[in-house]
Design an enzyme around this catalytic site. Structure first.
Site, short mmCIF file in Angstrom:
data_model
loop_
_atom_site.label_atom_id
_atom_site.label_comp_id
_atom_site.label_asym_id
_atom_site.label_seq_id
_atom_site.Cartn_x
_atom_site.Cartn_y
_atom_site.Cartn_z
N SER A 97 3.26 -2.33 10.31
CA SER A 97 4.71 -2.27 10.51
C SER A 97 5.42 -3.58 10.18
CB SER A 97 5.04 -1.80 11.93
OG SER A 97 4.53 -0.50 12.14
N LYS B 49 0.12 4.21 -0.33
CA LYS B 49 -0.57 5.39 0.26
C LYS B 49 -0.37 6.61 -0.63
CE LYS B 49 0.04 3.34 4.77
NZ LYS B 49 -0.11 3.48 6.19
N GLU C 132 -5.40 -5.36 10.60
CA GLU C 132 -4.42 -4.31 10.82
C GLU C 132 -4.74 -3.56 12.11
OE1 GLU C 132 -2.47 -3.11 6.87
OE2 GLU C 132 -4.21 -1.84 7.12
N GLU D 248 -6.99 4.42 7.87
CA GLU D 248 -6.82 5.84 7.51
C GLU D 248 -8.06 6.38 6.81
OE1 GLU D 248 -3.01 5.38 5.58
OE2 GLU D 248 -2.12 4.93 7.52
N HIS E 194 -9.60 0.81 5.04
CA HIS E 194 -8.31 1.03 5.72
C HIS E 194 -8.55 1.97 6.91
CE1 HIS E 194 -4.20 2.31 6.48
NE2 HIS E 194 -3.81 1.25 5.81
N ASN F 37 0.87 -1.18 0.00
CA ASN F 37 0.00 0.00 0.00
C ASN F 37 0.91 1.23 0.00
OD1 ASN F 37 -1.83 2.02 0.48
ND2 ASN F 37 -2.35 1.36 2.57
N GLY G 277 2.18 2.05 10.71
CA GLY G 277 3.12 3.16 10.54
C GLY G 277 3.82 3.59 11.81
C1 PEP Z 1 -0.90 -0.06 5.97
O1 PEP Z 1 -0.96 1.11 5.66
O2 PEP Z 1 -1.78 -0.84 5.60
C2 PEP Z 1 0.22 -0.51 6.78
C3 PEP Z 1 0.19 -1.71 7.28
O3 PEP Z 1 1.24 0.40 6.97
P1 PEP Z 1 2.66 0.10 7.68
O4 PEP Z 1 3.19 -1.18 7.09
O5 PEP Z 1 3.50 1.28 7.34
O6 PEP Z 1 2.40 -0.03 9.12
#
Ligand code: PEP
Length: 248
Positions: free
Chosen positions: A208, A13, A170, A102, A100, A11, A176
């Site tokens: 992460s 983003k 997640e 976000e 997601h 992703n 992040g």
């Molecule tokens: C994500 O945005 O779905 C995600 C898992 O980000 P990160 O790997 O940076 O934590």
């Protein structure tokens, strides 16, 4: 029983201008072409909408799939700034990330909104990657399973199948931040999710994931791959994570 082919999804983003997208896609595409059928896992990149066409062109013939990061529930209409599932399909996408954190937390998307989008993706023959996950406060309050279960119940249309849906667990507090859930918590949540979704549906872990922790996370039997944010912007790291994913 359907084979749950491992899926490692990046992703990107809201990152990357054209040149960045070309370089990253080229680096991944070259590796995928060199690996050929031996790669054995499904790889997916979800660039910003502005880069879909360019990145799709660079990845053509590499076997790496293309996906969107969101879409509107409707096929077309007066929705300024939005993109439909049909538009993503038209650019060569086969997946779209939905719900997601976000979007849920930054744009106030409810389960009902996410459910409408998931249904919209199926109209356009895309696979929906539905994200669910609890906040830190919810986990500390012992509500993680309850929250994730209610997100699943509220966001998945009744007609879901293993072929049209992928779930990404997640934890919001792990996205992040450099923090990851414990191996035990990931295993327990994935087993819980599996009991609530159609048989054979793939469940990804996200939060992460990096080349150092990927072996332990992706080695869990109920983890069918990863949704990778930050580390997917680096071809070496994303490739290393994909390689950590066992073939079965
Ligand atoms: C994500 O945005 O779905 C995600 C898992 O980000 P990160 O790997 O940076 O934590």
């Amino acid at each position: 029983m359907a084979i749950r082919t491992k899926l490692v999804a990046g992703n990107w983003k809201m990152n990357g201008l054209c040149q960045d997208g070309v370089m990253l896609a080229r680096a991944l595409g070259e590796r995928a072409i060199a690996a050929g059928a031996a790669l054995g896992r499904e790889l997916l990149v979800c660039p910003p909408a502005t880069l879909l066409s360019t990145v799709g062109g660079v990845l053509a013939g590499s076997g790496i799939a293309l996906g969107g990061q969101d879409c509107h529930a409707a096929p077309k209409g007066a929705y300024t700034g939005d993109i439909s599932a049909e538009m993503l399909a038209d650019l060569g996408c086969s997946y779209v990330i939905l719900g997601h954190s976000e979007r849920r937390h930054g744009h106030g998307e409810t389960d009902a909104v996410v459910r409408g989008k998931v249904a919209g993706t199926w109209r356009a023959d895309l696979v929906a990657i539905l994200c669910v996950g609890e906040t830190q406060r919810q986990r500390e309050a012992g509500e993680a399973v309850e929250i994730v279960s209610s997100q699943l119940a509220g966001s998945i249309p009744d007609s879901a199948t293993a072929a049209t849906l992928v779930v990404a667990y997640e934890p919001v507090w792990a996205i992040g931040t450099g923090l990851t859930a414990t191996i035990e918590d990931i295993a327990a949540m994935h087993a819980e999710i599996r009991s609530r979704i159609p048989s054979g549906t793939r469940i990804l872990y996200g939060g992460s994931v990096n080349p150092k922790n990927a072996d332990a996370i992706l080695g869990l039997s109920d983890v069918d791959g990863a949704l990778v944010g930050g580390a997917s912007l680096n071809a070496v790291d994303f490739w290393a994570i994909a390689q950590s994913c066992p073939l079965r």
